[in-house]
Design a protein around this motif. Structure first.
Motif, mmCIF file in Angstrom:
data_model
loop_
_atom_site.group_PDB
_atom_site.id
_atom_site.type_symbol
_atom_site.label_atom_id
_atom_site.label_comp_id
_atom_site.label_asym_id
_atom_site.label_seq_id
_atom_site.Cartn_x
_atom_site.Cartn_y
_atom_site.Cartn_z
ATOM 1 N N TYR A 108 -11.593 -1.469 4.167
ATOM 2 C CA TYR A 108 -12.777 -1.666 3.329
ATOM 3 C C TYR A 108 -12.445 -2.721 2.274
ATOM 4 O O TYR A 108 -12.365 -2.437 1.079
ATOM 5 C CB TYR A 108 -13.189 -0.334 2.685
ATOM 6 C CG TYR A 108 -13.622 0.726 3.680
ATOM 7 C CD1 TYR A 108 -14.952 0.854 4.059
ATOM 8 C CD2 TYR A 108 -12.681 1.593 4.258
ATOM 9 C CE1 TYR A 108 -15.352 1.828 4.978
ATOM 10 C CE2 TYR A 108 -13.059 2.552 5.169
ATOM 11 C CZ TYR A 108 -14.398 2.661 5.525
ATOM 12 O OH TYR A 108 -14.782 3.627 6.447
ATOM 13 N N LYS B 4 -8.583 3.009 4.214
ATOM 14 C CA LYS B 4 -8.553 4.454 4.455
ATOM 15 C C LYS B 4 -7.311 4.778 5.269
ATOM 16 O O LYS B 4 -7.081 4.180 6.320
ATOM 17 C CB LYS B 4 -9.804 4.911 5.203
ATOM 18 C CG LYS B 4 -9.888 6.434 5.341
ATOM 19 C CD LYS B 4 -11.182 6.879 6.007
ATOM 20 C CE LYS B 4 -11.123 6.653 7.494
ATOM 21 N NZ LYS B 4 -12.268 7.260 8.203
ATOM 22 N N ASP C 268 -10.793 1.030 9.292
ATOM 23 C CA ASP C 268 -10.315 1.671 8.061
ATOM 24 C C ASP C 268 -10.182 0.674 6.909
ATOM 25 O O ASP C 268 -9.823 1.069 5.796
ATOM 26 C CB ASP C 268 -8.939 2.315 8.290
ATOM 27 C CG ASP C 268 -8.991 3.502 9.235
ATOM 28 O OD1 ASP C 268 -10.049 4.153 9.302
ATOM 29 O OD2 ASP C 268 -7.979 3.775 9.907
ATOM 30 N N CYS D 28 0.809 -1.225 0.000
ATOM 31 C CA CYS D 28 0.000 0.000 0.000
ATOM 32 C C CYS D 28 0.840 1.273 0.000
ATOM 33 O O CYS D 28 0.287 2.368 -0.094
ATOM 34 C CB CYS D 28 -0.936 0.011 1.209
ATOM 35 S SG CYS D 28 -2.040 -1.412 1.296
ATOM 36 N N PHE E 259 -10.224 -1.313 -0.762
ATOM 37 C CA PHE E 259 -9.496 -0.122 -0.335
ATOM 38 C C PHE E 259 -9.236 -0.147 1.166
ATOM 39 O O PHE E 259 -9.927 -0.840 1.914
ATOM 40 C CB PHE E 259 -10.293 1.159 -0.656
ATOM 41 C CG PHE E 259 -10.334 1.519 -2.108
ATOM 42 C CD1 PHE E 259 -9.388 2.381 -2.647
ATOM 43 C CD2 PHE E 259 -11.316 1.001 -2.947
ATOM 44 C CE1 PHE E 259 -9.429 2.720 -3.991
ATOM 45 C CE2 PHE E 259 -11.355 1.326 -4.290
ATOM 46 C CZ PHE E 259 -10.404 2.198 -4.813
ATOM 47 N N ASP F 295 -7.258 12.387 5.049
ATOM 48 C CA ASP F 295 -7.593 11.008 4.705
ATOM 49 C C ASP F 295 -7.499 10.779 3.204
ATOM 50 O O ASP F 295 -7.776 11.673 2.404
ATOM 51 C CB ASP F 295 -9.020 10.676 5.167
ATOM 52 C CG ASP F 295 -9.138 10.633 6.683
ATOM 53 O OD1 ASP F 295 -8.113 10.421 7.338
ATOM 54 O OD2 ASP F 295 -10.253 10.816 7.197
ATOM 55 N N ARG F 296 -7.086 9.580 2.830
ATOM 56 C CA ARG F 296 -7.119 9.165 1.436
ATOM 57 C C ARG F 296 -7.435 7.672 1.393
ATOM 58 O O ARG F 296 -7.227 6.956 2.378
ATOM 59 C CB ARG F 296 -5.774 9.450 0.746
ATOM 60 C CG ARG F 296 -4.615 8.579 1.199
ATOM 61 C CD ARG F 296 -3.316 8.998 0.493
ATOM 62 N NE ARG F 296 -2.212 8.069 0.754
ATOM 63 C CZ ARG F 296 -1.452 8.107 1.830
ATOM 64 N NH1 ARG F 296 -1.668 9.015 2.766
ATOM 65 N NH2 ARG F 296 -0.459 7.227 1.987
ATOM 66 N N PHE F 297 -7.939 7.230 0.266
ATOM 67 C CA PHE F 297 -8.242 5.816 0.092
ATOM 68 C C PHE F 297 -7.208 5.204 -0.840
ATOM 69 O O PHE F 297 -6.950 5.719 -1.925
ATOM 70 C CB PHE F 297 -9.657 5.623 -0.464
ATOM 71 C CG PHE F 297 -10.732 5.826 0.571
ATOM 72 C CD1 PHE F 297 -11.181 4.761 1.335
ATOM 73 C CD2 PHE F 297 -11.281 7.080 0.796
ATOM 74 C CE1 PHE F 297 -12.155 4.932 2.301
ATOM 75 C CE2 PHE F 297 -12.252 7.276 1.766
ATOM 76 C CZ PHE F 297 -12.701 6.190 2.517
ATOM 77 N N THR G 156 -4.899 7.742 7.113
ATOM 78 C CA THR G 156 -4.806 9.103 7.634
ATOM 79 C C THR G 156 -3.367 9.568 7.510
ATOM 80 O O THR G 156 -2.484 9.080 8.211
ATOM 81 C CB THR G 156 -5.252 9.168 9.114
ATOM 82 O OG1 THR G 156 -6.590 8.673 9.216
ATOM 83 C CG2 THR G 156 -5.205 10.596 9.629
ATOM 84 N N GLU H 241 1.449 6.165 9.220
ATOM 85 C CA GLU H 241 0.158 5.722 8.688
ATOM 86 C C GLU H 241 -0.096 4.255 9.017
ATOM 87 O O GLU H 241 -1.228 3.865 9.315
ATOM 88 C CB GLU H 241 0.127 5.947 7.178
ATOM 89 C CG GLU H 241 0.192 7.424 6.801
ATOM 90 C CD GLU H 241 0.456 7.669 5.318
ATOM 91 O OE1 GLU H 241 0.333 8.831 4.881
ATOM 92 O OE2 GLU H 241 0.797 6.706 4.595
#
Length: 300
Positions: free
Chosen positions: A161, A168, A159, A145, A166, A176-178, A170, A151
């Motif tokens: 998903y 999430k 977080d 990732c 994905f 935040d970004r996916f 921080t 992070e």
């Protein structure tokens, strides 16, 4: 205004108004603290609102004897930001660092690992030990990732998903970004969460944290560095690597295999494409392929 007062106000400004991460705030405050220590050592009594360019130039001259050009440049940048804050707050009308130039430094190309080297590191995780499954999941997540260490440490079960493919993340400034997560990485994280993570104690405040230490608390940055260094030694890897090396390798391998630079920027959480462009200098072999595939005059 005293130095301590200005430092406290600056810290609150960075945390609250600029929303910077704790690590970034610590570094900015440390830059100013170096100047304060220099003034004390040399018995220079002057407030932050009265300090002159000449005193600051002398500080920069002295600090250059102790640190490399890159660190010197960062300290100068940090001090410029501090005095800009004083101007913003109305304590000064000028920035005494304005005419002090940073040393010229080249862009340092990031160290990377080959896919074979990454596989060797992961293969050297001793999964017969209590934390083996966790350590393997940590390496797979760093590389799969492209996460920063902070992070990774803050990653929460809520977080993940995985049904959507994905996680999430921080990032810096609590933004935040996916980030897409592949099937292999998903499976390894899931195996850890459903197996060895449940075998030990879990502190109440860490129930949603993915990666835990043996006491059931969130891991530290130092522990992640230790895991990586120990594995590099076990694998007899003749490179000076850190957890961040997996992030560099993630971006470099994507670029080498044809990924769009903008997509890599989004996945890494870089605010500026300029930061991401450093990976263009790692391996230029793919650029010839781009010309031959897309340029209208590729054939004679």
């Amino acid at each position: 205004m005293t130095w301590q007062q200005s430092l406290n106000d600056y810290k609150n400004y960075l945390l609250i108004e600029r929303g910077l991460a704790d690590n970034s705030v610590t570094n900015y405050i440390l830059d100013v603290s170096k100047l304060i220590n220099h003034l004390g050592t040399n018995n220079i009594v002057i407030s932050p609102t009265k300090i002159t360019p000449e005193i600051l130039q002398y500080f920069v001259f002295e600090i250059a004897k102790l640190v490399n050009a890159r660190t010197q440049s960062r300290i100068i940048s940090g001090l410029k930001g501090f005095f800009n804050f004083l101007i913003f707050e109305g304590y000064r009308e000028d920035n005494p660092m304005e005419l002090i130039e940073s040393p010229k430094i080249g862009r340092k190309l990031p160290d990377t690992l080959s896919l074979t080297e990454i596989d060797e590191l992961i293969d050297n995780v001793d999964q017969s030990k209590e934390q083996g499954e966790r350590n393997k999941a940590i390496l797979e997540t760093l590389y799969g990732c492209g996460l920063r260490v902070s992070e990774l440490l803050d990653l929460r079960i809520s977080d993940l998903y995985f049904d959507e493919g994905f996680i999430k993340v921080t990032g810096k400034g609590s933004k935040d970004r996916f980030v897409p997560v592949g099937d292999i990485t998903q499976q390894i994280i899931s195996d850890y969460i459903n197996n060895s993570r449940l075998q030990g104690p879990i502190k109440k405040e860490a129930t949603d944290i993915v990666f835990l230490n043996r006491r059931g608390n969130k891991l530290t940055r130092a522990m992640i560095f230790t895991i990586v260094k120990d594995l590099a030694k076990r694998a007899n890897l003749q490179k000076n690597i850190s957890p961040h090396t997996f992030r560099h390798s993630f971006a470099t391998h994507l670029l080498e295999n044809g990924a769009d630079l903008r997509a890599i920027q989004q996945m890494l959480g870089h605010e500026s494409i300029t930061t991401t462009e450093i990976y263009m200098h790692v391996d230029k072999s793919h650029l010839k392929q781009v010309i031959s595939q897309f340029h209208p005059r590729k054939d004679y």
